[in-house]
Design a protein around this motif. Structure first.
Motif, PDB file in Angstrom:
ATOM      1  N   LEU A 160       0.817  -1.211   0.000  1.00 19.08           N
ATOM      2  CA  LEU A 160       0.000   0.000   0.000  1.00 19.08           C
ATOM      3  C   LEU A 160       0.851   1.261   0.000  1.00 19.08           C
ATOM      4  O   LEU A 160       1.808   1.373   0.767  1.00 19.08           O
ATOM      5  N   LYS A 161       0.474   2.192  -0.838  1.00 18.24           N
ATOM      6  CA  LYS A 161       1.099   3.507  -0.870  1.00 18.24           C
ATOM      7  C   LYS A 161       0.203   4.479  -0.115  1.00 18.24           C
ATOM      8  O   LYS A 161      -1.008   4.500  -0.306  1.00 18.24           O
ATOM      9  N   GLY A 162       0.794   5.294   0.763  1.00 15.44           N
ATOM     10  CA  GLY A 162       0.028   6.304   1.474  1.00 15.44           C
ATOM     11  C   GLY A 162      -0.182   6.019   2.939  1.00 15.44           C
ATOM     12  O   GLY A 162      -0.897   6.746   3.625  1.00 15.44           O
ATOM     13  N   ILE A 163       0.440   4.946   3.458  1.00 21.30           N
ATOM     14  CA  ILE A 163       0.284   4.611   4.869  1.00 21.30           C
ATOM     15  C   ILE A 163       1.504   3.836   5.337  1.00 21.30           C
ATOM     16  O   ILE A 163       2.128   3.109   4.559  1.00 21.30           O
ATOM     17  N   ALA A 164       1.880   4.007   6.595  1.00 22.42           N
ATOM     18  CA  ALA A 164       2.982   3.258   7.189  1.00 22.42           C
ATOM     19  C   ALA A 164       2.442   2.005   7.864  1.00 22.42           C
ATOM     20  O   ALA A 164       1.291   1.964   8.310  1.00 22.42           O
ATOM     21  N   GLU A 165       3.294   0.992   7.964  1.00 20.86           N
ATOM     22  CA  GLU A 165       2.854  -0.266   8.570  1.00 20.86           C
ATOM     23  C   GLU A 165       2.369  -0.059   9.997  1.00 20.86           C
ATOM     24  O   GLU A 165       1.408  -0.688  10.436  1.00 20.86           O
ATOM     25  N   VAL A 166       3.007   0.838  10.734  1.00 16.93           N
ATOM     26  CA  VAL A 166       2.653   1.057  12.135  1.00 16.93           C
ATOM     27  C   VAL A 166       1.223   1.549  12.294  1.00 16.93           C
ATOM     28  O   VAL A 166       0.616   1.409  13.364  1.00 16.93           O
ATOM     29  N   ASP A 167       0.651   2.110  11.235  1.00 11.87           N
ATOM     30  CA  ASP A 167      -0.710   2.650  11.307  1.00 11.87           C
ATOM     31  C   ASP A 167      -1.781   1.637  10.905  1.00 11.87           C
ATOM     32  O   ASP A 167      -2.972   1.957  10.899  1.00 11.87           O
ATOM     33  N   ILE A 168      -1.374   0.421  10.550  1.00 11.98           N
ATOM     34  CA  ILE A 168      -2.325  -0.607  10.130  1.00 11.98           C
ATOM     35  C   ILE A 168      -2.462  -1.642  11.233  1.00 11.98           C
ATOM     36  O   ILE A 168      -1.466  -2.126  11.771  1.00 11.98           O
ATOM     37  N   ASP A 169      -3.689  -1.995  11.573  1.00 19.13           N
ATOM     38  CA  ASP A 169      -3.948  -2.990  12.612  1.00 19.13           C
ATOM     39  C   ASP A 169      -4.793  -4.129  12.069  1.00 19.13           C
ATOM     40  O   ASP A 169      -5.598  -3.946  11.144  1.00 19.13           O
ATOM     41  N   ARG A 170      -4.620  -5.307  12.658  1.00 16.27           N
ATOM     42  CA  ARG A 170      -5.493  -6.432  12.353  1.00 16.27           C
ATOM     43  C   ARG A 170      -6.942  -6.042  12.655  1.00 16.27           C
ATOM     44  O   ARG A 170      -7.233  -5.413  13.669  1.00 16.27           O
ATOM     45  N   GLY A 171      -7.845  -6.422  11.772  1.00 15.56           N
ATOM     46  CA  GLY A 171      -9.252  -6.092  11.942  1.00 15.56           C
ATOM     47  C   GLY A 171      -9.699  -4.918  11.100  1.00 15.56           C
ATOM     48  O   GLY A 171     -10.896  -4.713  10.927  1.00 15.56           O
ATOM     49  N   MET A 172      -8.726  -4.130  10.584  1.00 12.90           N
ATOM     50  CA  MET A 172      -9.095  -3.063   9.652  1.00 12.90           C
ATOM     51  C   MET A 172      -9.555  -3.672   8.336  1.00 12.90           C
ATOM     52  O   MET A 172      -9.302  -4.844   8.045  1.00 12.90           O
ATOM     53  N   VAL A 173     -10.207  -2.862   7.513  1.00 15.71           N
ATOM     54  CA  VAL A 173     -10.727  -3.357   6.245  1.00 15.71           C
ATOM     55  C   VAL A 173     -10.225  -2.476   5.114  1.00 15.71           C
ATOM     56  O   VAL A 173      -9.982  -1.277   5.284  1.00 15.71           O
ATOM     57  N   LEU A 174     -10.046  -3.078   3.954  1.00 21.31           N
ATOM     58  CA  LEU A 174      -9.728  -2.357   2.721  1.00 21.31           C
ATOM     59  C   LEU A 174     -10.956  -2.400   1.824  1.00 21.31           C
ATOM     60  O   LEU A 174     -11.501  -3.475   1.556  1.00 21.31           O
ATOM     61  N   VAL A 175     -11.397  -1.226   1.375  1.00 26.88           N
ATOM     62  CA  VAL A 175     -12.564  -1.125   0.487  1.00 26.88           C
ATOM     63  C   VAL A 175     -12.273  -0.048  -0.555  1.00 26.88           C
ATOM     64  O   VAL A 175     -11.394   0.799  -0.367  1.00 26.88           O
ATOM     65  N   PRO A 176     -12.998  -0.024  -1.680  1.00 25.85           N
ATOM     66  CA  PRO A 176     -12.819   1.030  -2.676  1.00 25.85           C
ATOM     67  C   PRO A 176     -13.182   2.398  -2.105  1.00 25.85           C
ATOM     68  O   PRO A 176     -14.026   2.506  -1.202  1.00 25.85           O
ATOM     69  N   ARG A 177     -12.574   3.462  -2.620  1.00 19.81           N
ATOM     70  CA  ARG A 177     -12.842   4.799  -2.113  1.00 19.81           C
ATOM     71  C   ARG A 177     -14.297   5.206  -2.310  1.00 19.81           C
ATOM     72  O   ARG A 177     -14.877   5.917  -1.492  1.00 19.81           O
ATOM     73  N   GLU A 178     -14.901   4.724  -3.388  1.00 19.31           N
ATOM     74  CA  GLU A 178     -16.290   5.115  -3.652  1.00 19.31           C
ATOM     75  C   GLU A 178     -17.282   4.385  -2.755  1.00 19.31           C
ATOM     76  O   GLU A 178     -18.483   4.687  -2.763  1.00 19.31           O
ATOM     77  N   ALA A 179     -16.808   3.420  -1.959  1.00 21.03           N
ATOM     78  CA  ALA A 179     -17.717   2.658  -1.103  1.00 21.03           C
ATOM     79  C   ALA A 179     -18.291   3.487   0.034  1.00 21.03           C
ATOM     80  O   ALA A 179     -19.342   3.160   0.584  1.00 21.03           O
TER      81      ALA A 179
END
Length: 546
Positions: free
Chosen positions: A435-454
């Motif tokens: 992913l571009k635009g975020i550091a690993e430290v800011d990502i946690d288990r349980g987060m979700v990835l979805v399209p921007r238009e969602a």
């Protein structure tokens, strides 16, 4: 020199040779190298390198034609891998592995961002990446010492166990590349099939041997082997609930029979509506009378939870293939020592259709994060199983919710499946997404990835229909179990309709996450647990954070 760095040095030392398998590229760009005419020429060149290397070529990216370290920026390197992936696909090959190294300013040019550059070695192998339909993922469960890891070890190697659990060691070292990105507290194994039958591993500890299975097989079977000890039930729940499995395989040892843990694992498998089969293991340790007794115990256990057992020895593999479902559970008798019953398991795994994600491939993309890591030259990578839809390199997504309920904009740099870099992946696949635009430290288990238009909404509370499977007294208002939903494992407070729920009760309850919101949708199944209390539920209504 580190062993990893030695890979780069050896590739440069071999150098580009006419008729050789090594190719130097400073960079590959879509504007220059993916144009008509040039693209076909480069694909032919790649094909030549692969054939020269007996099915394997080495591309060193970030170096000049004479092998000097040039270094390129992370974005340029990512684009180069995208172009190389397209070239490999055109040439009937795929990227099997990529290793990267940073090079300091004394030996490399600066990247576009002004940072020191990177170089990488990409291994390209002959053969296309396997289609999603030809890869099923099986989650194993069962009480400790009931032989699940030993059974899987004998399946993936074809070797009989020594009676001491020797084949189990094949699952206790590293996650297999097919399942890359999952936590090491779960174990993994893989084997496959081609026209001649099973394709197995000679030595699962060798990465090259595991890669060989992936390359040679027309169909893959991956195992997510969970933990049998009661104290690690939370890990087992995550392995069975959060991985988008195609099938469940529950083991029951013939010398022990069903236990409390057996019942718990069965309840978790069935709570997720996962088509499941039961393998009675260690048949070589008991006499015929004891074996029949355990078979009857297993059948009673299944009927108690509303399932119909189907004896494969009696009705055959064809019947098991046709009948396995949320209500019918095939039962087999096996021994990893004598190999009895493993042929029937082989036949089932060779023919069973993929189920995970097949009904959601046409929906919008969603993926819950199970694990994160950082890759040199690539950056933050989020891994998990695609829940629905399709993701492509270059897609603009949202990730979250963050602690404050917001979602952050990110872009897909690249996608990797079992160490193969691919342009896209669809529902049911376990992938790592850079992913571009975020550091690993800011990502946690349980987060979700979805399209921007969602336009996703963070959810702190939701309504649910739950069933209490086990509780010493009653569940009242404010009861706080841990809720396992997708890859989310979070403490939550329950507020039952009517004020309480007793063991065996089903009813409505309001559920509120204790610490921060998550992305939750109607219809999602979940498991909750606190001490000896356990239950299952379905989300019926969500309440976005206001």
């Amino acid at each position: 020199m580190s062993p990893d760095r030695a890979v780069l040095e050896r590739a440069i030392e071999r150098g580009e040779q006419e008729g050789g398998s090594v190719e130097f590229k400073e960079r590959l760009t879509k504007d220059l190298h993916a144009t008509e005419g040039r693209f076909e020429s480069l694909a032919a060149q790649l094909r030549h390198r692969v054939l020269s290397g007996d099915g394997e070529a080495t591309y060193v990216v970030g170096v000049t034609d004479d092998g000097s370290l040039a270094g390129i920026g992370p974005e340029t390197f990512s684009e180069s891998m995208d172009v190389l992936s397209l070239l490999a696909e055109e040439a009937g090959a795929h990227i099997d592995d990529v290793e990267t190294w940073g090079v300091d300013g004394d030996t490399a040019t600066k990247g576009a961002s002004g940072t020191d550059g990177i170089v990488g070695v990409a291994t390209v192998r002959e053969g296309a990446v396997m289609s999603d339909d030809e890869h099923i993922v099986v989650g194993t469960a069962g009480h400790v010492d009931h032989g699940k890891s030993t059974l899987v070890g004998s399946l993936v190697t074809g070797d009989a166990d020594d009676g001491e659990g020797g084949t189990r060691s094949f699952l206790d070292v590293q996650p297999h590349e097919v399942e890359r990105g999952l936590s090491a507290d779960l174990s993994y194994g893989v084997y496959g099939f081609d026209d001649d039958g099973p394709v197995r591993m000679d030595n699962p500890h060798r990465k090259s041997d595991r890669a060989r299975v992936v390359e040679e097989a027309d169909r893959l079977v991956s195992f997510v082997d969970t933990v049998g000890h009661e104290p690690w039930l939370r890990t087992t729940i995550r392995g069975l609930v959060g991985q988008k499995l195609d099938y469940g395989l529950l083991t029951v040892a013939a010398d022990d029979g069903p236990t409390k843990t057996t019942r718990e694992h069965l309840g978790i498998l069935l709570a997720t509506d996962l088509p499941t089969m039961v393998a009675i293991t260690k048949a070589d340790l008991v006499d015929e009378e004891r074996l029949r007794e355990v078979e009857r115990e297993v059948e009673r256990l299944l009927r108690e939870v509303g399932k119909t057992p189907l004896r494969v020895e009696r009705h055959g593999v064809d019947a098991a293939m046709e009948e396995i479902s949320e209500t019918v559970v095939p039962v087999l008798t096996t021994s990893a020592v004598t190999m009895d019953g493993l042929g029937q398991l082989d036949e089932l795994f060779k023919r069973l259709p993929k189920t995970a994600g097949s009904d959601r491939a046409g929906e919008g993309f969603t993926m819950y994060v199970d694990r994160t890591y950082n890759v040199t030259g690539v950056g933050a990578v989020a891994s998990g199983t695609i829940r629905s839809g399709t993701v492509e390199a270059g897609d603009e997504l949202l990730i979250g919710p963050m602690q404050d309920g917001t979602f952050r904009e990110v872009e897909v740099r690249s996608i990797e499946m079992h160490y193969h870099r691919v342009d896209e992946a669809q529902a049911g696949r376990i992938v790592g997404i850079a992913l571009k635009g975020i550091a690993e430290v800011d990502i946690d288990r349980g987060m979700v990835l979805v399209p921007r238009e969602a336009d996703p909404e963070p959810v702190r509370e939701f309504e649910a229909e739950v069933m209490v499977l086990n509780h010493p007294t009653r569940i009242g208002e404010g009861y706080e179990p841990v809720v396992h939903i997708e890859t989310v494992s979070e403490a939550a407070a329950f507020y039952p309709e009517g004020g309480q729920l007793l063991p065996g009760d089903s009813g409505e309850t309001r559920v509120r996450f204790k610490f921060h919101p998550y992305y939750v949708e109607e219809g999602q199944r979940f498991v909750f647990r606190e001490g000896r209390s356990k239950g299952v539920g379905t989300v019926t209504d969500v309440r976005p954070v206001e």
